[in-house]
Design a protein around this motif. Sequence first.
Motif, mmCIF file in Angstrom:
data_model
loop_
_atom_site.group_PDB
_atom_site.id
_atom_site.type_symbol
_atom_site.label_atom_id
_atom_site.label_comp_id
_atom_site.label_asym_id
_atom_site.label_seq_id
_atom_site.Cartn_x
_atom_site.Cartn_y
_atom_site.Cartn_z
ATOM 1 N N LEU A 1 7.926 9.892 -4.887
ATOM 2 C CA LEU A 1 7.974 9.888 -3.355
ATOM 3 C C LEU A 1 9.811 10.091 -2.946
ATOM 4 O O LEU A 1 9.344 11.283 -2.399
ATOM 5 C CB LEU A 1 7.667 8.606 -2.723
ATOM 6 C CG LEU A 1 7.505 8.711 -1.153
ATOM 7 C CD1 LEU A 1 5.571 9.450 -0.847
ATOM 8 C CD2 LEU A 1 6.700 7.132 -1.049
ATOM 9 N N PHE B 1 5.284 5.726 -7.789
ATOM 10 C CA PHE B 1 4.654 6.163 -6.463
ATOM 11 C C PHE B 1 5.644 6.094 -6.543
ATOM 12 O O PHE B 1 6.237 7.353 -5.341
ATOM 13 C CB PHE B 1 3.655 5.278 -5.967
ATOM 14 C CG PHE B 1 3.198 6.032 -4.609
ATOM 15 C CD1 PHE B 1 2.864 7.327 -4.883
ATOM 16 C CD2 PHE B 1 4.152 5.521 -3.772
ATOM 17 C CE1 PHE B 1 1.994 8.185 -3.516
ATOM 18 C CE2 PHE B 1 3.192 5.978 -2.090
ATOM 19 C CZ PHE B 1 3.003 7.114 -2.136
ATOM 20 N N LEU B 2 6.927 5.367 -6.497
ATOM 21 C CA LEU B 2 8.017 5.131 -4.784
ATOM 22 C C LEU B 2 9.542 6.503 -5.185
ATOM 23 O O LEU B 2 9.589 6.835 -5.066
ATOM 24 C CB LEU B 2 8.238 3.812 -4.704
ATOM 25 C CG LEU B 2 10.377 3.914 -4.230
ATOM 26 C CD1 LEU B 2 9.823 3.995 -3.102
ATOM 27 C CD2 LEU B 2 10.622 2.806 -4.409
ATOM 28 N N ARG C 1 4.458 1.956 2.159
ATOM 29 C CA ARG C 1 5.471 2.801 1.539
ATOM 30 C C ARG C 1 6.070 3.602 1.946
ATOM 31 O O ARG C 1 7.359 3.755 1.502
ATOM 32 C CB ARG C 1 5.339 2.026 -0.293
ATOM 33 C CG ARG C 1 6.852 3.026 -0.993
ATOM 34 C CD ARG C 1 6.005 2.688 -2.450
ATOM 35 N NE ARG C 1 5.960 0.631 -3.047
ATOM 36 C CZ ARG C 1 4.771 0.725 -3.448
ATOM 37 N NH1 ARG C 1 3.928 1.653 -3.135
ATOM 38 N NH2 ARG C 1 4.129 0.115 -3.795
ATOM 39 N N GLU C 2 5.268 4.913 2.243
ATOM 40 C CA GLU C 2 5.978 6.201 2.223
ATOM 41 C C GLU C 2 6.355 5.825 4.010
ATOM 42 O O GLU C 2 7.985 6.577 4.211
ATOM 43 C CB GLU C 2 5.084 6.648 2.885
ATOM 44 C CG GLU C 2 5.570 8.413 3.023
ATOM 45 C CD GLU C 2 3.941 9.389 2.551
ATOM 46 O OE1 GLU C 2 4.522 10.415 3.159
ATOM 47 O OE2 GLU C 2 2.651 9.230 2.310
ATOM 48 N N GLU D 1 1.045 -1.199 -0.157
ATOM 49 C CA GLU D 1 -0.101 -0.018 -0.014
ATOM 50 C C GLU D 1 1.147 1.549 0.195
ATOM 51 O O GLU D 1 2.120 1.201 0.259
ATOM 52 C CB GLU D 1 -1.252 -0.143 1.311
ATOM 53 C CG GLU D 1 -1.831 -1.241 1.276
ATOM 54 C CD GLU D 1 -3.240 -0.849 2.246
ATOM 55 O OE1 GLU D 1 -2.357 -0.117 3.796
ATOM 56 O OE2 GLU D 1 -3.628 -2.024 2.784
ATOM 57 N N ASP D 2 -0.188 2.493 -0.991
ATOM 58 C CA ASP D 2 1.364 3.291 -0.524
ATOM 59 C C ASP D 2 1.477 4.615 0.595
ATOM 60 O O ASP D 2 2.579 4.992 0.445
ATOM 61 C CB ASP D 2 0.414 4.404 -1.598
ATOM 62 C CG ASP D 2 0.386 4.725 -2.845
ATOM 63 O OD1 ASP D 2 1.311 3.367 -3.397
ATOM 64 O OD2 ASP D 2 -0.508 5.339 -3.493
#
Length: 616
Positions: A165, A161-162, A121-122, A117-118
């Motif tokens: 980020l 997304f990574l 991951r953050e 999940e995002d």
Amino acid sequence: MASILTKKPKKTKLKDLKTLGQQLLSSRAHINNLPILLTFMSPSSPPQHVLESLLSLQSFFTTVLPDLPPSHSSKKRPRLDDSAKEDPEFIYRTWLRSKFDEFITLLIEVLVSPDTEDALREIVLDSFMEFVKLGNGGSFYSAIYHKLLRSIVQSATPVDFLSELLASKYFKYIDVRYFTFISLEKLAKTLDTKDIPDEKTVGGDGHSGSQSRESIELSIHKIHYIISHIPPLEGNDEKSEYDMWSGSGFSSKEEHDKKEPSKRQKSEDKKRKTEKQVNNVLSPATIAKKMKLKFTKAWISFLRLPIPIDVYKEVLATLHQAVIPYLSNPIILCDFLTRSYDIGGVVSVMALSSLFILMTQHGLEYPNFYEKLYALLSPSIFMAKHRAKFFQLLDSCLKSPLLPAYLAAAFSKKLSRLSVSVPPSGALVIIALIHNLLRRHPSINCLVHKEDDDECPEDRSKAEDIANKANDSGSEKRPGIDHFNSEESNPMKSNAMRSSVWEIDTLRHHYCPPVSRFVLSLENDLTVRSKTTEMNIKDFSSGSYATIFGDEIRRRVKQVPLAFYKATPTSLFPETEFCGWAFKYEGSKENESENKEQETSKENVASTKRQRLECR
């Protein structure tokens, strides 16, 4: 508890994981909880379990990491004798180092996994970057950071997304950018293969395995995304300080001193490291030079890759603004840009901006530049996406007063010939370009009006021979012939100086009113520079049917034509428009007989009325 959970049961309560973490942090006696918590660091585990394990493991490794020996793959690992290897404390710390390396590997797996999940991951990325900050004795831990970037680039699935980020949260730090450039240079060199086979290509990073063409192109896309999102160095070399992610800042040496396992020298080592960090902090000017050098190496390594066409166009579109001003030696891009310029088509148009900067600002010599530029003039360029920038650069390239007359004439004639086959917006920009050329180069004003008598006798005789051959059937001779060869790619051989821009005269009768009005500007004497001004090509380069229509409906007209007659017309066509013509209706015989009958009937009625009156 530890014996029950060693095999990671299918259903584990979150409370049990919290208990395992508290026990691990409380005493070394519960060190066996460490491998149990590591088993929950997996993309397949529930996010709550991954998060709880992460918090416990991060707290544990943060405290013990300064005392751990270097990993087995590290070049800084000291040579120890047999007695030191048999020391129980050393064996314990070596085991902890292996578990820490495993923990880092698991963190990277969670980060690049598409199942993560995002939000999780953050959090995992923040924890990972904390180890990058502190995991190397207070200095930037470039080894594990390189592992992260390598996993992102070599991942079989997109990790947008990574990457976003990482760019948004950490690329503002100068040391993160510095080591990112170093890692991207290494990763680009592993993909730098001249010929990529259709099926597989062996990676060059020392790891066994193979990569397909699609995976290599995906890796190139990821490298381009990362390197293009690294912001350039702000300000100038005189900036007082830069934001650092690692507290120690830049070190003048990338390799740090080896760690001694002796506890007696622990406090002395800390003092020495603190003094070295203070002494080795680089000045802002030195940091700027090192950043520019790494920036250049990373980009040059990337541009040597077999870049896909979509990435190729994106690079060319931003190269002159985002890359060239920050290179240590911009002339190093000459090979890449000249190859791009020689490809032709849209790629050549997009490479023109960067190539023009190298020629005008960095002394690049490119003998075939104008010949290639001349070849780009075709009807398709007037519908290209980047036509606005191209026309502005074309005007700048033809601005030099040292331009030979034959070259200026060739471009003027080629543009004039294109004006009869391009949309109205293209005709407007052509008129503006020819206006500037005629004003800058008075020697080509003979193209505006040229009679057959202006030619030399040899040219006139050749023209007559050609005309005679073309009229062997006995038809009338043509009054003149255009010597310009529109198919010739070399402007020197196009015979433009023997021709004229007669196509411009046809634009006076163009169906589009703005074109027919604007072409009247060429009727002025452009050799008188004091009474004329150059056209701003930027005002016409982005034109289209929509802009022309918008300008026309906003235009204020003094006299508006109306469908109104001051006097009632007596006929559809006035007699003055058809002098000497007579119009007769084909069915006039029938009409004449009807008219006679009506007239006789009227006469009979009148005669009967007269008789009645006489009788009275």
